[in-house]
Scaffold this motif. Structure first.
Motif, PDB file in Angstrom:
ATOM      1  N   LYS A  51       7.454  -0.504  -2.827  1.00  0.00           N
ATOM      2  CA  LYS A  51       6.301   0.351  -2.583  1.00  0.00           C
ATOM      3  C   LYS A  51       5.001  -0.348  -2.952  1.00  0.00           C
ATOM      4  CE  LYS A  51       4.471   4.983  -3.530  1.00  0.00           C
ATOM      5  NZ  LYS A  51       4.691   6.244  -4.265  1.00  0.00           N
ATOM      6  N   ASN A  52       4.013  -0.205  -2.056  1.00  0.00           N
ATOM      7  CA  ASN A  52       2.708  -0.821  -2.291  1.00  0.00           C
ATOM      8  C   ASN A  52       1.879   0.025  -3.245  1.00  0.00           C
ATOM      9  OD1 ASN A  52      -0.275  -1.547  -1.532  1.00  0.00           O
ATOM     10  ND2 ASN A  52       0.971  -3.147  -0.606  1.00  0.00           N
ATOM     11  N   ALA A  53       1.099  -0.645  -4.097  1.00  0.00           N
ATOM     12  CA  ALA A  53       0.272   0.064  -5.080  1.00  0.00           C
ATOM     13  C   ALA A  53      -0.867   0.826  -4.430  1.00  0.00           C
ATOM     14  CB  ALA A  53      -0.275  -0.927  -6.101  1.00  0.00           C
ATOM     15  N   ILE A  54      -1.297   0.386  -3.222  1.00  0.00           N
ATOM     16  CA  ILE A  54      -2.406   1.060  -2.528  1.00  0.00           C
ATOM     17  C   ILE A  54      -1.845   1.815  -1.328  1.00  0.00           C
ATOM     18  CG2 ILE A  54      -4.644   0.801  -1.411  1.00  0.00           C
ATOM     19  CD1 ILE A  54      -5.038  -1.789  -2.908  1.00  0.00           C
ATOM     20  N   GLN A  55      -1.751   3.129  -1.444  1.00  0.00           N
ATOM     21  CA  GLN A  55      -1.224   3.962  -0.382  1.00  0.00           C
ATOM     22  C   GLN A  55      -2.320   4.592   0.472  1.00  0.00           C
ATOM     23  OE1 GLN A  55       2.213   4.636   0.436  1.00  0.00           O
ATOM     24  NE2 GLN A  55       2.417   2.757  -0.792  1.00  0.00           N
ATOM     25  N   ASP A  56      -3.553   4.249   0.202  1.00  0.00           N
ATOM     26  CA  ASP A  56      -4.683   4.709   1.014  1.00  0.00           C
ATOM     27  C   ASP A  56      -4.752   3.861   2.278  1.00  0.00           C
ATOM     28  OD1 ASP A  56      -7.039   5.483   2.146  1.00  0.00           O
ATOM     29  OD2 ASP A  56      -8.327   4.723   0.563  1.00  0.00           O
TER      30      ASP A  56
END
Length: 318
Positions: free
Chosen positions: A230-235
């Protein structure tokens, strides 16, 4: 006499109609074959980001203006005659160098040389929407040109464009085989990621001037997410974000994959700041420096496998 004469004429007419009919059938088949691009000298119509283009069914001389297209051609066993390599052949990553051999540099990806491209007399040019839409007409005057969306693509778009390239170069069947083998390899790598993996990762390009984070919709971010990282930036508002140290602390990734540009980067400065020690990845000694060409520039099947293999090796020692 007249009846015999008319009968003879009717026989001749029927024979001529039969011959013409046979010829017409053959002509229709040839026309269909040309549309499908099944014979030498024929064309195939490719829909792309700038419209539709008729290209030779089996182009032999191809110019690639983005590294992802070089990756795609190499995966199909095709060597482009010209590559926009940013005037730096060392940017061609090793597994692809081994497959394509010698080529002519056509300059930078941002501003390829029309003169050099023209001198190569290509059968097909593959260009990028963001970089080359303004010179599409110039490129089309040189050779049939298809425009894809490499620079702004996520991983799924790269797979879709690989299929389009395989059709454009007359290797649709081989392209399907290569793609299936790729997907199988990705599933194998994915199986090495523990089901209970909860760490968040953040890939980013680091330069002397800044940290350019790749979010979950970026090529590298979406690729890592495809195997459960999972990527830390989900925006999703911006796939590539220039962020400062305070924002890195806020996102607080458990793992950092740093695509380093140059010997000295902003990380050297940040390392002197106490805030840097507050990032989980730093605390856990999970900061990895990776090759920018492989992890950011190439964006293809070959490089995708290399990225994920390295990520899994770094994280799990596999």
């Amino acid at each position: 006499m007249k009846k015999k004469w008319y009968s003879f004429l009717l026989i001749v007419v029927f024979i001529m109609v039969g011959l013409v009919g046979c010829g017409t059938v053959g002509g229709d088949d040839e026309s269909v074959n040309k549309e499908k691009g099944s014979a030498s000298g024929d064309t195939v119509t490719i829909a792309h980001e700038m419209g539709e283009t008729k290209v030779p069914a089996n182009p032999k001389k191809i110019v690639a203006l983005e590294f992802s297209y070089v990756d795609a051609l190499a995966a199909l066993g095709i060597s482009p005659i010209g590559i926009a390599d940013d005037d730096d052949e060392s940017r061609i990553i090793a597994p692809i160098q081994d497959k394509i051999g010698e080529y002519t540099s056509v300059g930078t990806r941002k501003q390829p040389s029309m003169e050099i491209i023209s001198s190569l007399q290509p059968d097909l040019i593959i260009a990028d929407l963001q970089r080359h839409k303004d010179v599409y007409e110039q490129l089309s005057d040189i050779a049939p040109t298809i425009v894809l969306n490499s620079l702004a693509a996520d991983y799924e778009q790269i797979l879709d464009d690989f299929q389009k390239i395989s059709i454009a170069v007359g290797e649709e069947e081989k392209g399907q085989e290569v793609l299936e083998a790729h997907k199988k390899r990705i599933e194998e790598i994915k199986s090495e990621v523990p089901a209970d993996e909860v760490r968040v990762v953040l890939p980013g390009v680091v330069t002397p001037d800044g940290f350019f984070a790749h979010n979950m919709d970026s090529y590298t971010g979406s690729l890592l997410e495809s195997i459960g990282l999972k990527n830390a930036i989900q925006d999703g508002s911006d796939r590539y974000n220039k962020i400062n140290l305070e924002q890195v602390v806020e996102f607080n990734p458990d793992v950092l994959f740093l695509m380093q540009a140059g010997e000295k980067t902003v990380i050297d400065e940040w390392a002197q700041n106490p805030l840097w020690e507050n990032v989980s990845a730093v605390k856990n000694d999970s900061v990895y420096t990776v090759d920018r060409d492989t992890w950011s520039r190439f964006r293809g099947l070959i490089s995708s496998e290399a990225i994920l293999e390295e990520a899994v090796q770094q994280l799990y020692g596999k």
